[in-house]
Design an enzyme around this catalytic site. Structure first.
Site, mmCIF file in Angstrom:
data_model
loop_
_atom_site.group_PDB
_atom_site.id
_atom_site.type_symbol
_atom_site.label_atom_id
_atom_site.label_comp_id
_atom_site.label_asym_id
_atom_site.label_seq_id
_atom_site.Cartn_x
_atom_site.Cartn_y
_atom_site.Cartn_z
ATOM 1 N N SER A 36 21.091 -65.114 -8.454
ATOM 2 C CA SER A 36 20.022 -65.761 -7.686
ATOM 3 C C SER A 36 20.245 -67.259 -7.611
ATOM 4 O O SER A 36 20.073 -67.887 -6.550
ATOM 5 C CB SER A 36 18.663 -65.464 -8.326
ATOM 6 O OG SER A 36 18.377 -64.084 -8.342
ATOM 7 N N GLY A 57 17.914 -62.329 -3.889
ATOM 8 C CA GLY A 57 17.666 -63.395 -4.850
ATOM 9 C C GLY A 57 16.252 -63.287 -5.382
ATOM 10 O O GLY A 57 15.294 -63.180 -4.609
ATOM 11 N N LYS A 58 16.115 -63.323 -6.696
ATOM 12 C CA LYS A 58 14.781 -63.253 -7.309
ATOM 13 C C LYS A 58 14.286 -64.687 -7.504
ATOM 14 O O LYS A 58 14.473 -65.295 -8.566
ATOM 15 C CB LYS A 58 14.838 -62.492 -8.638
ATOM 16 C CG LYS A 58 13.462 -62.108 -9.194
ATOM 17 C CD LYS A 58 13.626 -61.205 -10.414
ATOM 18 C CE LYS A 58 12.294 -60.887 -11.081
ATOM 19 N NZ LYS A 58 11.442 -60.010 -10.257
ATOM 20 N N ALA A 59 13.716 -65.219 -6.434
ATOM 21 C CA ALA A 59 13.275 -66.611 -6.414
ATOM 22 C C ALA A 59 11.764 -66.691 -6.283
ATOM 23 O O ALA A 59 11.132 -65.821 -5.674
ATOM 24 C CB ALA A 59 13.942 -67.355 -5.261
ATOM 25 N N TYR A 109 7.912 -64.748 -3.703
ATOM 26 C CA TYR A 109 6.709 -64.084 -4.191
ATOM 27 C C TYR A 109 5.422 -64.603 -3.551
ATOM 28 O O TYR A 109 4.338 -64.120 -3.864
ATOM 29 C CB TYR A 109 6.669 -64.148 -5.723
ATOM 30 C CG TYR A 109 7.654 -63.153 -6.302
ATOM 31 C CD1 TYR A 109 7.235 -61.913 -6.767
ATOM 32 C CD2 TYR A 109 9.015 -63.414 -6.327
ATOM 33 C CE1 TYR A 109 8.133 -60.976 -7.249
ATOM 34 C CE2 TYR A 109 9.923 -62.490 -6.802
ATOM 35 C CZ TYR A 109 9.471 -61.272 -7.261
ATOM 36 O OH TYR A 109 10.375 -60.335 -7.720
#
Length: 318
Positions: free
Chosen positions: A64, A160-162, A166
């Site tokens: 990420s 990508g866990k950004a 969220y």
């Protein structure tokens, strides 16, 4: 779900007291969402405390960061050891939720500053129960399809866990809760099923397990991958493909997966009952295989359980 404070947080290479782990209000991440993060579970097992699929989570954290051109100033091993250190320093041997993350800190303001601010790196850990409710693990939860769609390809990268991703999840989940549901499901821009606000989704029809593929604007969930491997090991057919919305209304069973959600059954979608309106036999088998990893009933032939029992926090940093 409220946070239960612990004693220490690992911040930029050392343990600091929980209340001292702070950042400047003009940190870049606070204004522009430039944070990459992970959610990791630690479990109590007959062989002592373990962290579930730690290496895979750490790899995704660095993946990420690479997508967003962020150079984390620590190695893979540093982050893995920090996670173990947090479990042991905070005596989280009965299980915990870990949150490793890295973000653009204080320096320059602006979306893409000429001299990027430093990358601050943190690992926190605390006690945390069932994300969607303990009762839901057996009886299932009620969900809805949101009016908010998931991210379109080539806009914000779903793999990508950004933190910025969220904002979409917040809209989906808040809308669902406002209407009395436990969680919401987002569709992709093409109208096919994507994922829950913070969960991957599986639907079962005639014994076949369906789940959206990576091209359907989903996060490549580590619990999702775990369930796919466990299901296939138990003889179930799993198909990763585009799923039309109406399959949710005629599915025999359905469940969410995620580090926070673990394996949570869905009993209704948009007030339409799923199957018998409770956890079905395939879901129950998947749950048993998943949680069996931690009570010793499922052999860990994949090497997913990372022991932290013998890891000793450094005296200097503690």
């Amino acid at each position: 779900m409220p946070i239960t404070p612990a004693n220490f947080i690992w911040q930029n290479g050392k343990l600091v007291p929980w209340d001292k782990a702070t950042t400047h209000v003009l940190s870049h991440a606070l204004h522009y969402g430039s944070t990459v993060f992970e959610g990791v579970r630690a479990y109590s097992t007959p062989k002592g405390p373990i962290i579930f699929r730690l290496k895979e989570h750490t790899r995704r954290l660095f993946d990420s960061a690479r997508i967003y051109r962020m150079d984390i100033p620590y190695s893979f091993d540093d982050i893995n050891n920090a996670c173990k250190e947090i479990v042991m320093a905070n005596n989280l041997t009965k299980g915990a939720y870990l949150r490793p993350f890295a973000y653009r800190g204080y320096g320059e303001i602006g979306v893409a500053p000429k001299n990027p601010p430093p990358i601050d790196t943190v690992v926190a850990g605390f006690e945390w129960g069932a994300y969607l409710g303990a009762e839901g693990m057996e009886k299932g939860i009620d969900v809805c399809v949101s009016s908010w769609q998931r991210l379109a390809p080539n806009t914000i990268p779903s793999l990508g866990k950004a933190a910025g991703n969220y904002l979409s999840s917040q809209l989906i989940s808040m809308e669902a809760k406002r209407m009395g549901f436990a969680e919401g499901i987002g569709l992709g821009v093409d109208g096919t099923v994507s994922e829950g606000a913070g969960e991957n989704l599986f639907a079962i029809r005639d014994g076949i397990i369906y789940t959206p593929g990576l091209a359907n604007s989903i996060l490549q969930g580590i619990t999702r991958d775990t369930v796919i491997q466990l299901a296939r090991a138990h003889g179930f057919e799993v198909r990763e493909q585009a799923i039309p919305r109406e399959l949710l209304y005629i599915a025999d069973e359905m469940f969410f997966t995620g580090t926070a959600a673990e394996v949570t059954p869905v009993r209704s979608v948009d007030h339409i009952q799923v199957g018998a309106g409770k956890r079905g036999p395939v879901t129950e088998a998947i749950q048993a295989a998943f949680f069996g990893l931690f009570n010793g009933k499922t052999a860990d032939k994949w090497g997913w359980l990372e022991s932290c029992e013998n890891y000793k926090p450094s005296v200097a940093s503690a």
